[in-house]
Write a protein that holds these residues in place. Structure first.
Motif, PDB file in Angstrom:
ATOM      1  N   ASN A  82       9.194   4.564   9.353  1.00  0.00           N
ATOM      2  CA  ASN A  82       8.074   5.361   9.841  1.00  0.00           C
ATOM      3  C   ASN A  82       6.793   4.603   9.480  1.00  0.00           C
ATOM      4  O   ASN A  82       6.387   4.565   8.327  1.00  0.00           O
ATOM      5  CB  ASN A  82       8.078   6.747   9.185  1.00  0.00           C
ATOM      6  CG  ASN A  82       6.922   7.606   9.645  1.00  0.00           C
ATOM      7  OD1 ASN A  82       6.161   7.229  10.535  1.00  0.00           O
ATOM      8  ND2 ASN A  82       6.788   8.763   9.036  1.00  0.00           N
ATOM      9  N   ARG A  83       6.162   3.993  10.471  1.00  0.00           N
ATOM     10  CA  ARG A  83       4.989   3.141  10.230  1.00  0.00           C
ATOM     11  C   ARG A  83       3.796   3.923   9.658  1.00  0.00           C
ATOM     12  O   ARG A  83       3.019   3.382   8.894  1.00  0.00           O
ATOM     13  CB  ARG A  83       4.580   2.433  11.516  1.00  0.00           C
ATOM     14  CG  ARG A  83       5.589   1.406  11.991  1.00  0.00           C
ATOM     15  CD  ARG A  83       5.122   0.707  13.257  1.00  0.00           C
ATOM     16  NE  ARG A  83       3.885  -0.006  13.081  1.00  0.00           N
ATOM     17  CZ  ARG A  83       3.768  -1.264  12.655  1.00  0.00           C
ATOM     18  NH1 ARG A  83       4.849  -1.923  12.332  1.00  0.00           N
ATOM     19  NH2 ARG A  83       2.597  -1.837  12.548  1.00  0.00           N
ATOM     20  N   ASP A  84       3.678   5.172  10.034  1.00  0.00           N
ATOM     21  CA  ASP A  84       2.550   5.974   9.566  1.00  0.00           C
ATOM     22  C   ASP A  84       2.588   6.177   8.048  1.00  0.00           C
ATOM     23  O   ASP A  84       1.549   6.284   7.406  1.00  0.00           O
ATOM     24  CB  ASP A  84       2.533   7.329  10.267  1.00  0.00           C
ATOM     25  CG  ASP A  84       2.283   7.196  11.760  1.00  0.00           C
ATOM     26  OD1 ASP A  84       1.623   6.203  12.142  1.00  0.00           O
ATOM     27  OD2 ASP A  84       2.744   8.060  12.527  1.00  0.00           O
ATOM     28  N   ALA A  85       3.779   6.229   7.483  1.00  0.00           N
ATOM     29  CA  ALA A  85       3.909   6.447   6.038  1.00  0.00           C
ATOM     30  C   ALA A  85       3.540   5.200   5.232  1.00  0.00           C
ATOM     31  O   ALA A  85       3.279   5.303   4.037  1.00  0.00           O
ATOM     32  CB  ALA A  85       5.334   6.872   5.707  1.00  0.00           C
ATOM     33  N   CYS A  86       3.514   4.035   5.874  1.00  0.00           N
ATOM     34  CA  CYS A  86       3.274   2.774   5.159  1.00  0.00           C
ATOM     35  C   CYS A  86       1.946   2.124   5.524  1.00  0.00           C
ATOM     36  O   CYS A  86       1.750   0.926   5.304  1.00  0.00           O
ATOM     37  CB  CYS A  86       4.418   1.805   5.453  1.00  0.00           C
ATOM     38  SG  CYS A  86       6.026   2.426   4.953  1.00  0.00           S
ATOM     39  N   THR A  87       1.037   2.872   6.068  1.00  0.00           N
ATOM     40  CA  THR A  87      -0.239   2.321   6.522  1.00  0.00           C
ATOM     41  C   THR A  87      -1.007   1.639   5.395  1.00  0.00           C
ATOM     42  O   THR A  87      -1.582   0.560   5.595  1.00  0.00           O
ATOM     43  CB  THR A  87      -1.102   3.431   7.143  1.00  0.00           C
ATOM     44  OG1 THR A  87      -0.364   4.062   8.177  1.00  0.00           O
ATOM     45  CG2 THR A  87      -2.380   2.879   7.718  1.00  0.00           C
ATOM     46  N   LEU A  88      -1.010   2.224   4.211  1.00  0.00           N
ATOM     47  CA  LEU A  88      -1.734   1.617   3.086  1.00  0.00           C
ATOM     48  C   LEU A  88      -1.161   0.252   2.711  1.00  0.00           C
ATOM     49  O   LEU A  88      -1.913  -0.670   2.389  1.00  0.00           O
ATOM     50  CB  LEU A  88      -1.713   2.552   1.875  1.00  0.00           C
ATOM     51  CG  LEU A  88      -2.508   3.839   2.030  1.00  0.00           C
ATOM     52  CD1 LEU A  88      -2.320   4.719   0.820  1.00  0.00           C
ATOM     53  CD2 LEU A  88      -3.974   3.528   2.245  1.00  0.00           C
ATOM     54  N   TYR A  89       0.162   0.125   2.771  1.00  0.00           N
ATOM     55  CA  TYR A  89       0.796  -1.154   2.467  1.00  0.00           C
ATOM     56  C   TYR A  89       0.412  -2.209   3.504  1.00  0.00           C
ATOM     57  O   TYR A  89       0.170  -3.368   3.172  1.00  0.00           O
ATOM     58  CB  TYR A  89       2.316  -1.007   2.408  1.00  0.00           C
ATOM     59  CG  TYR A  89       2.790  -0.210   1.223  1.00  0.00           C
ATOM     60  CD1 TYR A  89       2.947  -0.804  -0.022  1.00  0.00           C
ATOM     61  CD2 TYR A  89       3.086   1.145   1.348  1.00  0.00           C
ATOM     62  CE1 TYR A  89       3.383  -0.089  -1.116  1.00  0.00           C
ATOM     63  CE2 TYR A  89       3.525   1.881   0.264  1.00  0.00           C
ATOM     64  CZ  TYR A  89       3.664   1.251  -0.961  1.00  0.00           C
ATOM     65  OH  TYR A  89       4.088   1.968  -2.045  1.00  0.00           O
TER      66      TYR A  89
END
Length: 131
Positions: free
Chosen positions: A79-86
């Motif tokens: 899920n790309r939205d969950a890893c935006t900060l990374y």
């Protein structure tokens, strides 16, 4: 030398140079059966050269950030939205070190990318990680 002797010699060669599976040696090079490949033991034959370069700490200064974003994707079922900060941290890391490379090219300093030791000194002089 008959075919059986060549097969035994190539199997020994494959094992001596760190191949994990001698059968892979035969499948990838059936026309070179019995040839001696001089592959250093630390070289991973299962990774392409490009991937090996990306995994090298002297070439890729943002290896930690790349690994963190990959682990985040694995953990969150891609899920790309969950890893935006990374992703943003990786992007800013690449941007920071690209700026260093451009400045070193302007100044005529070789190599363009500082080694891992030089990067540690640069980050220590700044006092914190700027990204």
């Amino acid at each position: 030398m008959n075919a059986k002797q060549m097969e035994n010699e190539s199997r020994l060669t494959a094992l001596n140079y760190g191949y994990r599976d001698p059968v892979l040696f035969y499948k990838t090079s059936p026309f070179l059966l019995g040839a001696i490949f001089k592959v250093p033991p630390q070289t991973n034959i299962f990774m392409s050269r490009k991937l090996q370069r990306l995994r090298d700490h002297d070439i890729n200064p943002c290896l930690v950030e790349a690994d963190a974003s990959s682990k985040c994707m694995d953990k969150n079922n891609y899920n790309r939205d969950a890893c935006t900060l990374y992703f943003l941290r990786y992007k800013s890391c690449k941007k920071f070190w690209n700026g260093i490379v451009m400045q070193r090219r302007k100044d005529g300093i070789k190599p363009d990318m500082p080694t891992a030791e030089e990067r540690e000194k640069i980050l220590a002089s700044i006092g914190r990680i700027p990204y």
